[in-house]
Design an enzyme around this catalytic site. Structure first.
Site, PDB file in Angstrom:
ATOM      1  CD  GLU A   1      -2.898  -7.519   0.846  1.00 38.84           C
ATOM      2  OE1 GLU A   1      -3.671  -8.039   0.029  1.00 38.84           O
ATOM      3  OE2 GLU A   1      -3.032  -7.620   2.085  1.00 38.84           O
TER       4      GLU A   1
ATOM      5  CD  GLU B   1      -1.825 -14.097   1.448  1.00 41.31           C
ATOM      6  OE1 GLU B   1      -2.623 -15.048   1.258  1.00 41.31           O
ATOM      7  OE2 GLU B   1      -2.129 -12.900   1.253  1.00 41.31           O
TER       8      GLU B   1
END
Length: 278
Positions: free
Chosen positions: A161, A156
């Site tokens: 974020e 990932e």
């Protein structure tokens, strides 16, 4: 005196020649970027089904635990109330409402099975939402070989974020076997002026064999290599697809509070992928 002046003049002229020679150098090698995939969100309505599909629901049936494995509180839908293209922007909106047993709704789109790639520059121009418990992300997930390989072995790459309660800070991370969840390899970028929820910024990675470089507005703030990973480097061979979503609550941000304003919208101007060739 005349001899001294002539000597100084000659020395100065000679120094000037040397200085001129020293400033000449070969031009720096440039990285050529060729766009190979993009969505400019130019057509009002739903997202382009040739580019994107939806994750729907709470993720329990996939991960066997609430909230897509992160204790998130939203129910993802494909409704226009949660996701639409309007005036050249993709709008993903988190709402506080009772829906299918959840207290919040939002949306999550992905290019799985439609566009997947190894290496390149992945970038998006985004204005982020705001508020305690709001968790938007622009990220890549590795192909799972029809379910035969599971996370974090698939890998990932979190390009961006963001905790809604920290409007000047974004996070960039990688997750793999031995370095996932709270042990991910990560770094942050903090704006010295402005906020991520009041203006657009470009979030990007440049990814190649044995490196992933993180950028905000073309400022390089981190590079991750296999030496940084406490486990197998899984980013050289697998193909990865793009994900955009706005979660509500979860282990990364905590739950919303009574002061969290709703609705909250992430605005995406474009998403582009480039091949990188030296």
């Amino acid at each position: 005196m005349k001899t001294s002046f002539k000597s100084l003049l000659c020395l100065g002229f000679f120094a000037l020649i040397l200085s001129g020679c020293g400033t000449e150098s070969e031009p720096e090698e440039e990285i050529n970027r060729e766009i190979i995939w993009q969505d400019e969100f130019d057509v009002n309505g739903s997202v382009d089904s040739d580019n994107w599909s939806f994750d729907i629901g709470t993720g329990v049936e996939i991960f066997g635990q609430p909230g897509w494995g992160n204790n998130e509180q939203q129910y993802y839908t494909d409704r226009s109330e949660n996701i639409r293209v309007e005036d050249g922007m993709l709008l993903i909106t988190a709402r506080e409402e009772s829906f299918e047993g959840s207290s919040y709704t939002s949306a999550k789109i992905l290019t799985r099975g439609l566009f997947e790639k190894t290496f390149g520059r992945f970038e998006a121009r985004i204005q982020l939402p705001f508020g305690q418990g709001i968790w938007p992300a622009f990220w890549l997930l590795g192909d799972d070989s029809d379910g035969t390989v599971i996370w974090p072995q698939i890998g990932e790459i979190d390009i961006m974020e963001y905790r809604g309660q920290q409007p000047t800070v974004i996070h960039g991370s990688v997750h793999g076997p031995g370095y996932s969840g709270g042990s991910a390899v990560t770094d942050t970028y903090t704006l010295s002026n402005g906020r991520f929820d009041t203006e657009f910024h470009v979030f990007a990675i440049e990814w190649g064999p044995d490196f992933i470089r993180y950028y905000v507005d073309d400022t390089l703030y981190n590079e991750i290599t296999p030496d940084d990973a406490n486990g197998e480097w899984v980013f050289n061979d697998n193909t990865f697809y793009i994900i955009l979503n706005v979660a509500v609550g979860g282990t990364f941000v905590g739950p919303p509070s009574s002061l969290t304003p709703f609705p909250q919208t992430m605005m995406v101007d474009y998403v582009r992928v480039y091949d990188l060739e030296n």
